[in-house]
Design an enzyme around this catalytic site. Structure first.
Site, PDB file in Angstrom:
ATOM      1  N   CYS A 169       0.965  -1.178  -0.011  1.00 41.36           N
ATOM      2  CA  CYS A 169      -0.194  -0.081   0.069  1.00 41.36           C
ATOM      3  C   CYS A 169       0.878   1.164   0.084  1.00 41.36           C
ATOM      4  O   CYS A 169       0.299   2.128  -0.267  1.00 41.36           O
ATOM      5  CB  CYS A 169      -0.970   0.036   1.119  1.00 41.36           C
ATOM      6  SG  CYS A 169      -2.028  -1.302   1.355  1.00 41.36           S
ATOM      7  N   HIS A 195      -4.106   7.274   2.406  1.00 37.17           N
ATOM      8  CA  HIS A 195      -4.357   5.956   1.724  1.00 37.17           C
ATOM      9  C   HIS A 195      -5.692   5.536   2.397  1.00 37.17           C
ATOM     10  O   HIS A 195      -5.574   5.375   3.695  1.00 37.17           O
ATOM     11  CB  HIS A 195      -3.213   4.857   2.401  1.00 37.17           C
ATOM     12  CG  HIS A 195      -3.619   3.576   1.980  1.00 37.17           C
ATOM     13  ND1 HIS A 195      -3.857   3.172   0.555  1.00 37.17           N
ATOM     14  CD2 HIS A 195      -3.570   2.702   2.855  1.00 37.17           C
ATOM     15  CE1 HIS A 195      -4.139   1.931   0.780  1.00 37.17           C
ATOM     16  NE2 HIS A 195      -3.896   1.429   2.058  1.00 37.17           N
ATOM     17  N   ASN A 239     -10.314  -0.883   0.228  1.00 36.48           N
ATOM     18  CA  ASN A 239      -8.506  -0.586   0.135  1.00 36.48           C
ATOM     19  C   ASN A 239      -8.187  -1.140  -1.182  1.00 36.48           C
ATOM     20  O   ASN A 239      -8.140  -2.296  -1.482  1.00 36.48           O
ATOM     21  CB  ASN A 239      -7.925  -1.326   1.555  1.00 36.48           C
ATOM     22  CG  ASN A 239      -6.593  -1.160   1.498  1.00 36.48           C
ATOM     23  OD1 ASN A 239      -5.973  -0.567   0.597  1.00 36.48           O
ATOM     24  ND2 ASN A 239      -5.947  -1.481   2.582  1.00 36.48           N
TER      25      ASN A 239
HETATM   26  O1  UT7 Z   1      -3.572  -0.827   3.789  1.00 36.06           O
HETATM   27  C1  UT7 Z   1      -3.081  -1.064   4.844  1.00 36.06           C
HETATM   28  C2  UT7 Z   1      -3.282  -2.663   5.486  1.00 36.06           C
HETATM   29  N1  UT7 Z   1      -4.377  -2.468   6.165  1.00 36.06           N
HETATM   30  C3  UT7 Z   1      -5.082  -1.865   6.909  1.00 36.06           C
HETATM   31  O2  UT7 Z   1      -4.714  -0.721   7.268  1.00 36.06           O
HETATM   32  C4  UT7 Z   1      -5.990  -2.223   7.896  1.00 36.06           C
HETATM   33  C5  UT7 Z   1      -5.798  -1.882   9.436  1.00 36.06           C
HETATM   34  N2  UT7 Z   1      -6.684  -2.426  10.369  1.00 36.06           N
HETATM   35  C6  UT7 Z   1      -8.064  -2.410  10.459  1.00 36.06           C
HETATM   36  O3  UT7 Z   1      -8.591  -1.518   9.706  1.00 36.06           O
HETATM   37  C7  UT7 Z   1      -8.734  -2.807  11.426  1.00 36.06           C
HETATM   38  O4  UT7 Z   1      -7.723  -3.487  12.354  1.00 36.06           O
HETATM   39  C8  UT7 Z   1      -9.908  -3.928  10.872  1.00 36.06           C
HETATM   40  C9  UT7 Z   1     -11.028  -3.279  10.104  1.00 36.06           C
HETATM   41  C10 UT7 Z   1      -8.976  -5.019  10.115  1.00 36.06           C
HETATM   42  C11 UT7 Z   1     -10.366  -4.685  12.093  1.00 36.06           C
HETATM   43  O5  UT7 Z   1     -11.080  -3.811  13.126  1.00 36.06           O
HETATM   44  P1  UT7 Z   1     -10.794  -3.954  14.632  1.00 36.06           P
HETATM   45  O6  UT7 Z   1     -11.861  -2.838  15.248  1.00 36.06           O
HETATM   46  O7  UT7 Z   1      -9.180  -3.828  14.809  1.00 36.06           O
HETATM   47  O8  UT7 Z   1     -11.451  -5.469  15.033  1.00 36.06           O
HETATM   48  P2  UT7 Z   1     -10.472  -6.408  15.503  1.00 36.06           P
HETATM   49  O9  UT7 Z   1      -9.604  -7.153  14.353  1.00 36.06           O
HETATM   50  O10 UT7 Z   1      -9.988  -6.183  16.984  1.00 36.06           O
HETATM   51  O11 UT7 Z   1     -11.846  -7.596  15.694  1.00 36.06           O
HETATM   52  C12 UT7 Z   1     -12.920  -7.246  16.710  1.00 36.06           C
HETATM   53  C13 UT7 Z   1     -13.836  -8.415  16.582  1.00 36.06           C
HETATM   54  C14 UT7 Z   1     -13.183  -9.893  16.778  1.00 36.06           C
HETATM   55  O12 UT7 Z   1     -14.139 -10.741  17.558  1.00 36.06           O
HETATM   56  P3  UT7 Z   1     -14.051 -10.829  18.951  1.00 36.06           P
HETATM   57  O13 UT7 Z   1     -12.706 -11.371  19.196  1.00 36.06           O
HETATM   58  O14 UT7 Z   1     -14.034  -9.322  19.684  1.00 36.06           O
HETATM   59  O15 UT7 Z   1     -15.028 -11.638  19.547  1.00 36.06           O
HETATM   60  C15 UT7 Z   1     -13.034 -10.242  15.227  1.00 36.06           C
HETATM   61  O16 UT7 Z   1     -13.177 -11.535  15.342  1.00 36.06           O
HETATM   62  O17 UT7 Z   1     -14.602  -8.472  15.263  1.00 36.06           O
HETATM   63  C16 UT7 Z   1     -14.680  -9.633  14.900  1.00 36.06           C
HETATM   64  N3  UT7 Z   1     -14.568  -9.543  13.251  1.00 36.06           N
HETATM   65  C17 UT7 Z   1     -15.534  -9.430  12.409  1.00 36.06           C
HETATM   66  N4  UT7 Z   1     -16.760  -9.421  12.727  1.00 36.06           N
HETATM   67  C18 UT7 Z   1     -17.620  -9.189  11.818  1.00 36.06           C
HETATM   68  C19 UT7 Z   1     -13.212  -9.361  12.416  1.00 36.06           C
HETATM   69  N5  UT7 Z   1     -13.508  -9.305  11.133  1.00 36.06           N
HETATM   70  C20 UT7 Z   1     -15.011  -9.374  11.222  1.00 36.06           C
HETATM   71  C21 UT7 Z   1     -16.057  -9.173  10.200  1.00 36.06           C
HETATM   72  N6  UT7 Z   1     -17.239  -9.264  10.367  1.00 36.06           N
HETATM   73  N7  UT7 Z   1     -15.674  -8.956   8.913  1.00 36.06           N
END
Ligand code: UT7
Length: 345
Positions: free
Chosen positions: A113, A261, A291
């Site tokens: 990215c 980005h 993204n």
């Molecule tokens: O371009 C550079 C590359 N990428 C990025 O910059 C992405 C950077 N990261 C992010 O944008 C965020 O970390 C995400 C959008 C990927 C995730 O958001 P988050 O608020 O950090 O959530 P998390 O990973 O801490 O997950 C929270 C919960 C988890 O469940 P538990 O453990 O709390 O029960 C996940 O299993 O959300 C769950 N989860 C989902 N639930 C429904 C993860 N993905 C999903 C989903 N739908 N698609």
């Protein structure tokens, strides 16, 4: 006579026809429109159909950027991509040939990215040293082909598409001048966001089925530590943008547009807030495209210019972050330019 500044003179973008809404993703994944919107701001993305590759997207965006520049002779093609058509050779030579650019230097840049900012720095150096008259820089991705369709933590985030710019040599201080630049990397955190297998370290092994749509084992798809990547993205884009602001001598309230980005609208907000750039100046379209990795910034610029959100002489800060880790930023003044873009996401 041309001076030694690199100036933006052409801009184009293209997204594949298939629009996929959050709701459509919920039919195959344990996710919800509410979760995706509230955690990322994404509402839909454009995805390639089977048979469409990164070069196909790159050619469409490149063609439009060249037209936007008034169809000058192009001296070199740089393609920033994380999803090349094949491991070898690079995709840029094929793109150049399909654009009718014969015998020109053409090469890929692999910085995930962060790749468009790396490409912008390299392309600007090529024009400002006089090595290439006009240079075409494309960011293009069919990255959905590298994401595990059964992994809800990544499958909802990414979209496909391409954006492109044409740069020329110009006079320091003229509208469209790009720079100063800041680039950085941290390979110690490579595993936070990676496709582990398929290269020379973890070599190809025959697929074993496992119920995946195309029978690839999970290590051939993207793996991501989302929260750690989030934290690093905010930290690196903020500090890198600060460096270019310090170098050029702009205060945050003098910035007319922040083109960050578009991985996640919460990341854009966190970077904008930490920089002290007013919210009205943040350009966003992650809600429409998701993204799109290296294509994110040029698609954002083309869409924003088409919506009249970027005007001649505006002071713009560009910043990106991605796997590697890599990051990069640049300042620029916006030129008089008409982007070529069919669908405005
Ligand atoms: O371009 C550079 C590359 N990428 C990025 O910059 C992405 C950077 N990261 C992010 O944008 C965020 O970390 C995400 C959008 C990927 C995730 O958001 P988050 O608020 O950090 O959530 P998390 O990973 O801490 O997950 C929270 C919960 C988890 O469940 P538990 O453990 O709390 O029960 C996940 O299993 O959300 C769950 N989860 C989902 N639930 C429904 C993860 N993905 C999903 C989903 N739908 N698609």
């Amino acid at each position: 006579m041309e001076g030694n500044a690199a100036v933006l003179c052409g801009l184009g973008a293209w997204v594949p026809p298939r629009v996929v809404s959050n709701k459509e993703l919920t039919t195959a994944l344990d996710t919800s429109d509410e979760w995706i919107r509230s955690r990322t701001g994404i509402e839909q993305r454009y995805l390639v159909d089977k048979g469409m590759a990164t070069s196909d997207l790159a050619v469409e965006a490149g063609k439009r950027a060249i037209e936007s520049a008034g169809s000058p002779p192009i001296g070199a093609v740089v393609l920033a991509t994380t999803s090349p058509d094949r491991l070898c050779p690079g995709t840029a030579p094929e793109v150049a040939t399909r654009l009718g650019l014969v015998d020109v230097p053409a090469f890929d840049i692999a910085a995930a990215c962060g790749g468009f900012m790396y490409g912008l720095t390299v392309a600007s150096s090529l024009v400002s040293t006089g090595l290439s008259g006009h240079i075409l820089l494309i960011g293009a991705e069919a990255f959905s082909t590298m994401v595990n369709p059964q992994d809800r933590s990544t499958a909802v985030l990414f979209g496909d598409g391409a954006g492109a710019v044409v740069l020329r040599g110009g006079e320091p201080g003229e509208p469209g001048e790009i720079g100063p630049f800041d680039l950085g990397s941290d390979g110690g955190k490579a595993d936070l966001l990676a496709v582990p297998a398929g290269g020379s370290r973890q070599r190809f092994v025959a697929a074993t089925g496992q119920g995946l749509a195309d029978a690839r084992p999970p290590e051939y798809f993207l793996h991501m530590d989302g929260p750690e990547i989030f934290r690093n993205a905010v930290k690196r884009m903020t500090s890198s943008s600060r460096k270019v602001l310090d170098q050029i001598g702009w205060t945050p309230d003098e910035v007319d547009a922040l083109a960050a980005h578009q991985a996640n609208l919460r990341i854009v907000s966190a970077v904008g807030e930490r920089l002290g750039i007013p919210q009205e100046q943040w350009l966003t379209n992650a809600d429409r495209v998701g993204n799109t990795l290296t294509a994110s910034i040029p698609i954002l610029l083309a869409a924003s210019a088409a919506k009249d959100l970027l005007r001649p002489s505006d002071r713009v800060v560009l910043t990106a972050f991605g796997a590697g880790l890599t990051w990069g930023s640049a300042a620029m003044t916006w030129p008089q330019i008409t982007p070529r873009i069919d669908v405005i996401p």
